[in-house]
Design an enzyme around this catalytic site. Structure first.
Site, PDB file in Angstrom:
ATOM      1  N   CYS A  12      15.437  40.403   7.268  1.00  0.00           N
ATOM      2  CA  CYS A  12      16.748  39.775   7.461  1.00  0.00           C
ATOM      3  C   CYS A  12      17.653  40.013   6.259  1.00  0.00           C
ATOM      4  O   CYS A  12      17.260  39.747   5.134  1.00  0.00           O
ATOM      5  CB  CYS A  12      16.559  38.266   7.634  1.00  0.00           C
ATOM      6  N   SER A  67      22.989  36.037  17.692  1.00  0.00           N
ATOM      7  CA  SER A  67      23.131  35.295  16.440  1.00  0.00           C
ATOM      8  C   SER A  67      24.507  35.555  15.849  1.00  0.00           C
ATOM      9  O   SER A  67      24.908  36.699  15.655  1.00  0.00           O
ATOM     10  CB  SER A  67      22.045  35.753  15.452  1.00  0.00           C
ATOM     11  N   SER A  98      24.049  31.404  12.153  1.00  0.00           N
ATOM     12  CA  SER A  98      23.654  31.660  10.770  1.00  0.00           C
ATOM     13  C   SER A  98      24.447  30.683   9.899  1.00  0.00           C
ATOM     14  O   SER A  98      25.613  30.924   9.588  1.00  0.00           O
ATOM     15  CB  SER A  98      24.005  33.123  10.443  1.00  0.00           C
ATOM     16  N   GLU A 119      21.059  50.631  12.040  1.00  0.00           N
ATOM     17  CA  GLU A 119      19.617  50.398  12.009  1.00  0.00           C
ATOM     18  C   GLU A 119      19.225  49.338  13.023  1.00  0.00           C
ATOM     19  O   GLU A 119      19.985  48.412  13.304  1.00  0.00           O
ATOM     20  CB  GLU A 119      19.187  49.968  10.596  1.00  0.00           C
ATOM     21  N   GLY A 132      26.200  43.882  11.710  1.00  0.00           N
ATOM     22  CA  GLY A 132      27.425  43.497  12.398  1.00  0.00           C
ATOM     23  C   GLY A 132      27.430  42.057  12.891  1.00  0.00           C
ATOM     24  O   GLY A 132      26.394  41.388  12.956  1.00  0.00           O
ATOM     25  N   GLU A 133      28.617  41.573  13.203  1.00  0.00           N
ATOM     26  CA  GLU A 133      28.819  40.239  13.790  1.00  0.00           C
ATOM     27  C   GLU A 133      29.064  40.424  15.293  1.00  0.00           C
ATOM     28  O   GLU A 133      30.114  40.924  15.706  1.00  0.00           O
ATOM     29  CB  GLU A 133      30.024  39.556  13.108  1.00  0.00           C
ATOM     30  N   CYS A 159      15.366  43.760  17.135  1.00  0.00           N
ATOM     31  CA  CYS A 159      16.519  43.259  16.382  1.00  0.00           C
ATOM     32  C   CYS A 159      17.545  44.388  16.389  1.00  0.00           C
ATOM     33  O   CYS A 159      17.303  45.448  15.797  1.00  0.00           O
ATOM     34  CB  CYS A 159      16.096  42.889  14.968  1.00  0.00           C
ATOM     35  N   CYS A 169      29.905  45.681   8.939  1.00  0.00           N
ATOM     36  CA  CYS A 169      30.109  44.311   9.430  1.00  0.00           C
ATOM     37  C   CYS A 169      31.535  43.862   9.176  1.00  0.00           C
ATOM     38  O   CYS A 169      32.154  44.243   8.186  1.00  0.00           O
ATOM     39  CB  CYS A 169      29.134  43.351   8.742  1.00  0.00           C
ATOM     40  N   CYS A 225      29.569  37.920   4.118  1.00  0.00           N
ATOM     41  CA  CYS A 225      28.525  37.063   3.542  1.00  0.00           C
ATOM     42  C   CYS A 225      27.966  37.725   2.279  1.00  0.00           C
ATOM     43  O   CYS A 225      27.532  38.876   2.313  1.00  0.00           O
ATOM     44  CB  CYS A 225      27.402  36.845   4.553  1.00  0.00           C
ATOM     45  N   CYS A 243      24.151  39.235   2.045  1.00  0.00           N
ATOM     46  CA  CYS A 243      23.679  40.190   3.055  1.00  0.00           C
ATOM     47  C   CYS A 243      24.081  41.607   2.673  1.00  0.00           C
ATOM     48  O   CYS A 243      25.249  41.878   2.394  1.00  0.00           O
ATOM     49  CB  CYS A 243      24.281  39.815   4.416  1.00  0.00           C
TER      50      CYS A 243
END
Length: 348
Positions: free
Chosen positions: A341, A199, A222, A96, A167-168, A109, A116, A120, A123
């Site tokens: 977010c 980010s 973050s 997305e 994702g990171e 974004c 991911c 976390c 999330c």
């Protein structure tokens, strides 16, 4: 969507490689330049689109290569104007991306992984296991799609990009940097790197690598707590990438880039809403000019995490400002379509 097994992904080729390919076919090298321009600057979806190239050459490309273009499977529009795209990849996986409009700009974004790599707890994306990294062209395509929507619905080109989707980004470092290279290149979208923010939840080794490579885009972290035990309880990978390691890497980043660091921070009821928490944050920020974005929390169904009350937010704002740290309170956009977010989880 079936991908021919023996065809190569043409967007994995550099311009020089395309020039060499045409020469090997007994054609002129400049054909490679033409094809490269169609693939990136003009975002051609098919070889048939490449109208200044002969039909025979287009057929030859069709026989040898594939353009693994994304497809916006579903587009949802929020009551506040935010747009969420469910993007289908060539292997039928979905990610997305989101267009966030304000009066003066539109921000994309974008996602960097399917699922991911990190864990976390607050999330929704982290509940999807990481299936794979996105390729540079798949990241680039998300940006092009949002730029087109920005022009269509808001009558202006895309102005900013944040890597804050699924994702990171630093766990897909090479592909993210290649995508940014294409986005900022005059041969791609020609955007200024200063309009791009990557980010990260904090991968110290990769932050140092970015500093060494003297990247020109902005960095956001973050953070959510500057106390190790609390951060580990909500972001378990912090046990491996500790706050001390993160801070050391960020100090190195600032020494090399002289670029201000932005911290993304959610204040939760009963988790990080005391004076002790904000004092730890102030202490963590001291080594370099920084900005704190206090982000409104968007629930992901289970009720374990609740937005702190206004008094706690005020305490953060007052303490940070008193200590000379820039602070902004960010209201979430696109909540009614799960586009805010932490909410991206392919629920559309």
């Amino acid at each position: 969507m079936e991908v021919a097994k023996n065809k190569r992904d043409i967007r994995a080729f550099t311009k020089d490689q395309l020039r060499s390919f045409f020469e090997s076919q007994g054609d002129k090298a400049f054909r490679g330049n033409q094809v490269y321009e169609w693939l990136w600057q003009k975002s051609a979806h098919t070889f048939e689109d490449m109208t200044n190239i002969s039909k025979e050459t287009r057929q030859m490309l069709e026989n040898n290569f594939v353009i693994n273009h994304i497809k916006v499977d579903q587009m949802q529009r929020s009551s506040d104007g935010t747009i969420k795209n469910a993007v289908r990849l060539h292997d039928d996986l979905i990610v997305e991306s989101v267009l966030i409009p304000t009066k003066t700009r539109t921000t994309a974004c974008v996602s960097s992984q399917v699922g991911c790599s990190l864990d976390c707890k607050f999330c929704a994306t982290s509940r999807l296991k990481r299936m794979r990294n996105l390729n540079p062209d798949e990241i680039y395509d998300q940006v092009v799609a949002i730029d087109n929507e920005s022009r269509l619905y808001f009558d202006r080109p895309l102005s900013n990009i944040v890597f804050m989707g699924m994702g990171e980004p630093l766990m897909n470092y090479n592909n993210v940097l290649k995508a940014i290279d294409k986005i900022t290149s005059p041969e791609g979208m020609g955007m200024s790197p200063k309009r791009i923010t990557v980010s990260t939840s904090g991968v110290p080794k990769m932050i140092r690598k970015m500093a060494d490579e003297e990247v020109k885009f902005k960095l956001a972290v973050s953070l959510h707590s500057a106390i190790d035990e609390i951060r580990t309880s909500i972001m378990p990978f912090n046990a491996t990438f500790t706050l001390a390691d993160l801070r050391e890497a960020l100090e190195y980043w600032f020494q090399k880039t002289k670029s201000r660091i932005t911290y993304e921070y959610v204040v939760w009821d009963g988790i990080n809403d005391t004076q002790k928490d904000v004092n730890a944050l102030v202490e963590f920020c001291r080594f370099a000019p920084s900005k704190v974005n206090l982000i409104e929390y968007n629930p992901i169904d289970d009720g374990e995490f609740r937005q702190a009350n206004n008094a706690a937010i005020e305490m953060y704002v007052n303490t940070l400002e008193r200590n000379g740290i820039t602070v902004t309170v960010r209201r979430s956009r696109g909540k009614d379509i799960d586009a805010a977010c932490g909410q991206l989880a392919n629920k559309s």
